[in-house]
Structures are given as structure tokens and as C-alpha cells.
Design an enzyme around this catalytic site. Structure first.
Site, short mmCIF file in Angstrom:
data_model
loop_
_atom_site.label_atom_id
_atom_site.label_comp_id
_atom_site.label_asym_id
_atom_site.label_seq_id
_atom_site.Cartn_x
_atom_site.Cartn_y
_atom_site.Cartn_z
N SER A 14 27.52 81.00 25.86
CA SER A 14 28.14 81.28 24.55
C SER A 14 29.25 80.29 24.23
O SER A 14 29.44 79.90 23.07
CB SER A 14 28.64 82.72 24.47
OG SER A 14 29.75 82.93 25.30
N ASN A 15 29.98 79.84 25.24
CA ASN A 15 31.00 78.81 24.99
C ASN A 15 30.34 77.48 24.61
O ASN A 15 30.85 76.76 23.75
CB ASN A 15 31.90 78.63 26.21
CG ASN A 15 33.02 79.66 26.24
OD1 ASN A 15 33.94 79.60 25.42
ND2 ASN A 15 32.93 80.60 27.17
N ARG A 66 26.36 69.13 48.56
CA ARG A 66 26.95 68.98 47.23
C ARG A 66 26.92 67.53 46.72
O ARG A 66 26.62 67.30 45.55
CB ARG A 66 28.40 69.50 47.21
CG ARG A 66 28.49 71.00 47.29
CD ARG A 66 29.95 71.43 47.21
NE ARG A 66 30.13 72.74 47.76
CZ ARG A 66 29.97 73.87 47.10
NH1 ARG A 66 29.64 73.84 45.83
NH2 ARG A 66 30.14 75.03 47.67
N LEU A 94 32.72 71.71 42.39
CA LEU A 94 32.46 70.27 42.41
C LEU A 94 33.31 69.60 43.49
O LEU A 94 34.45 70.01 43.74
CB LEU A 94 32.77 69.68 41.04
CG LEU A 94 31.89 70.24 39.91
CD1 LEU A 94 32.48 69.91 38.54
CD2 LEU A 94 30.46 69.70 40.01
N HIS A 110 38.57 78.74 31.65
CA HIS A 110 38.68 79.76 32.70
C HIS A 110 39.21 81.04 32.05
O HIS A 110 40.16 80.98 31.27
CB HIS A 110 39.63 79.28 33.81
CG HIS A 110 39.73 80.26 34.92
ND1 HIS A 110 38.72 80.44 35.85
CD2 HIS A 110 40.71 81.15 35.25
CE1 HIS A 110 39.08 81.39 36.70
NE2 HIS A 110 40.28 81.84 36.36
N ASP A 144 41.57 70.59 42.87
CA ASP A 144 41.87 71.99 43.18
C ASP A 144 41.16 72.89 42.18
O ASP A 144 41.14 72.59 40.98
CB ASP A 144 43.37 72.26 43.11
CG ASP A 144 44.11 71.57 44.25
OD1 ASP A 144 43.46 71.24 45.26
OD2 ASP A 144 45.33 71.36 44.11
C1 GAR Z 1 33.21 82.55 30.34
O1 GAR Z 1 33.97 83.72 30.25
C2 GAR Z 1 33.98 81.48 31.09
O2 GAR Z 1 35.35 81.50 30.84
C3 GAR Z 1 33.70 81.87 32.52
O3 GAR Z 1 32.35 82.23 32.53
C4 GAR Z 1 31.99 82.77 31.25
C5 GAR Z 1 30.77 82.02 30.77
O4 GAR Z 1 30.26 82.60 29.59
N1 GAR Z 1 33.98 80.78 33.41
C6 GAR Z 1 34.41 80.93 34.65
O5 GAR Z 1 34.62 82.02 35.16
C7 GAR Z 1 34.63 79.63 35.40
N2 GAR Z 1 35.43 79.84 36.55
P1 GAR Z 1 29.29 81.79 28.65
O6 GAR Z 1 28.14 81.27 29.53
O7 GAR Z 1 28.79 82.82 27.67
O8 GAR Z 1 30.04 80.68 28.02
#
Ligand code: GAR
Length: 203
Positions: A14-15, A66, A94, A110, A144
Site C-alpha cells: 500500500s505504501n 545475503r 540488508l 518504519h 544499523d
Molecule cells: C507498513 O506499515 C510499513 O511501515 C511496515 O510494513 C508495512 C507495509 O505495508 N514496514 C516495516 O515494518 C519495516 N520495518 P504495505 O506493504 O501495505 O506498504
């Protein structure tokens, strides 16, 4: 010069959709690739519907190697001519080598107000801690995990009766506003943090 943005996803994307849909008109960037680490990532179809090239580099055959996985990722990024990388729900860690190669050109979103709650289960941890607010952060990626200079944050209220799911939905709505806004500024060369206050107005 138009910037070429590759978006890395693991799930529903969705992002990624919010980012792709934002890169129109006089936006200084365009999506050049949506890259997933699994063919099951729901976001792949959404990218294809939008006419964005997609690729899959399945991490599983690499069985923990990796660097070899990342060499395959890099090959797809090179083919697409990417110059900005947006991690959007990309759930693989990564290596330092890959991050250094992209440092300064790789963003992540995040779902917490970093530096609080790096890692997983951010919403449950905020609720368990009795926090009154939560949110999301876009930051430059450094070796990090979930660290690096903050480019933007959106804050929401935690409401009585919130569960990790209700809170996640409220934060995700802000992610879809914050990430495109930060990417736009970033592509224009603006690194000043963008602060969005989406907390409930006290009655
Ligand atoms: C989002 O909430 C993003 O912030 C989180 O995963 C979700 C992905 O949703 N990311 C993390 O937790 C990264 N550490 P999406 O696939 O619908 O964008």
C-alpha cells in the site's frame, strides 16, 4: 533531470501504491521498478496495473547467503537504472555492503516514532508501554536496523481501546501521506525533516 525510483516490497504494497500514484505531473521522479522478494507479494499486481515494471528476486533459494541475494537485487536495479531506492514494507535485512552502496539514496518507512521501537511489533509495543501517541518515520537507511537520519515523522494519538490493529490502520493512513511527501522533497534535494501532527484535537 528526472530521478528514477525503485521500490522494494515484501507484501501488499500500500505504501508502494501511494508512492507510485504520487509521481505524476511535475514531480521530479518517476517509478522505474517495483521489486519484491517473493512472487506472492500482493503489491506486484498493483504495480503492474499501474504500468510500472516489476521483478521478483526470491530470497529463499539463497538460503541465508545475503550477499548473493543482494547481487541479484542489484542486477535488477542496474537494469532499471534506479537512482533512488524506497523500501516500502521490505522485510529483509540488508547487509552493510549493500546499504553502503546505496547510502544517501535509500529511504525506508518504519511504523513507529523512531528511535522508539525499531524492529517488529511496533504497535503492540507502544500500547504495552502505555504511550499516548504513536506514528511513523521515514529515514535514510544506514547499516544499523531502523536507524539513520530522519526525513519525516507523522504522529497520531493512541485512543482508549486501541488494539495493535486499530492503531496500525491509523498509522498506515499517515504513512500514505508522509512517504510521498518526503520522497517529493527528497527528490528535490530537500533533506529537512517533515513533521506531520495528525493527533486528535482535544475536545
Ligand atoms: C507498513 O506499515 C510499513 O511501515 C511496515 O510494513 C508495512 C507495509 O505495508 N514496514 C516495516 O515494518 C519495516 N520495518 P504495505 O506493504 O501495505 O506498504
Amino acid at each position: 533531470m528526472t530521478r528514477r525510483v525503485a521500490i522494494l516490497i515484501s507484501g501488499g504494497g500500500s505504501n508502494m501504491v501511494a508512492l507510485v500514484d504520487s509521481m505524476t505531473g511535475d514531480h521530479p521522479a518517476r517509478p522505474c521498478l517495483v521489486l519484491a522478494n517473493s512472487a506472492d507479494a500482493g503489491g506486484l499486481a498493483k504495480a503492474a496495473e499501474r504500468g510500472v515494471p516489476t521483478a521478483v528476486v526470491d530470497h529463499r533459494p539463497y538460503k541465508g547467503d545475503r550477499p548473493a541475494f543482494e547481487t541479484a537485487l542489484q542486477a535488477e536495479l542496474d537494469k532499471a537504472g534506479a537512482d533512488i531506492l524506497c523500501l516500502a514494507g521490505f522485510m529483509r535485512i540488508l547487509t552493510e555492503g549493500f546499504v553502503r552502496r546505496w547510502q544517501g539514496r535509500m529511504l525506508n518507512i518504519h511504523p513507529s516514532l523512531l528511535p522508539k521501537y525499531p524492529g517488529l511489533n511496533t504497535h503492540a509495543r507502544a500500547l504495552d508501554a502505555g504511550d499516548t501517541q504513536a506514528g511513523c518515520t521515514v529515514h535514510k537507511v544506514i547499516p544499523d536496523l531502523d536507524a539513520g537520519p530522519i526525513l519525516g515523522q507523522a504522529t497520531v494519538s493512541i485512543r482508549p481501546g486501541d488494539t495493535p490493529d486499530t492503531l496500525a490502520a491509523r498509522v498506515l493512513a499517515q504513512e500514505h501521506i508522509l512517504y510521498p511527501a518526503v520522497l517529493h522533497r527528497f527528490a528535490m534535494g530537500d533533506r529537512a525533516p517533515l513533521i506531520i501532527d495528525a493527533r486528535d484535537t482535544p475536545k
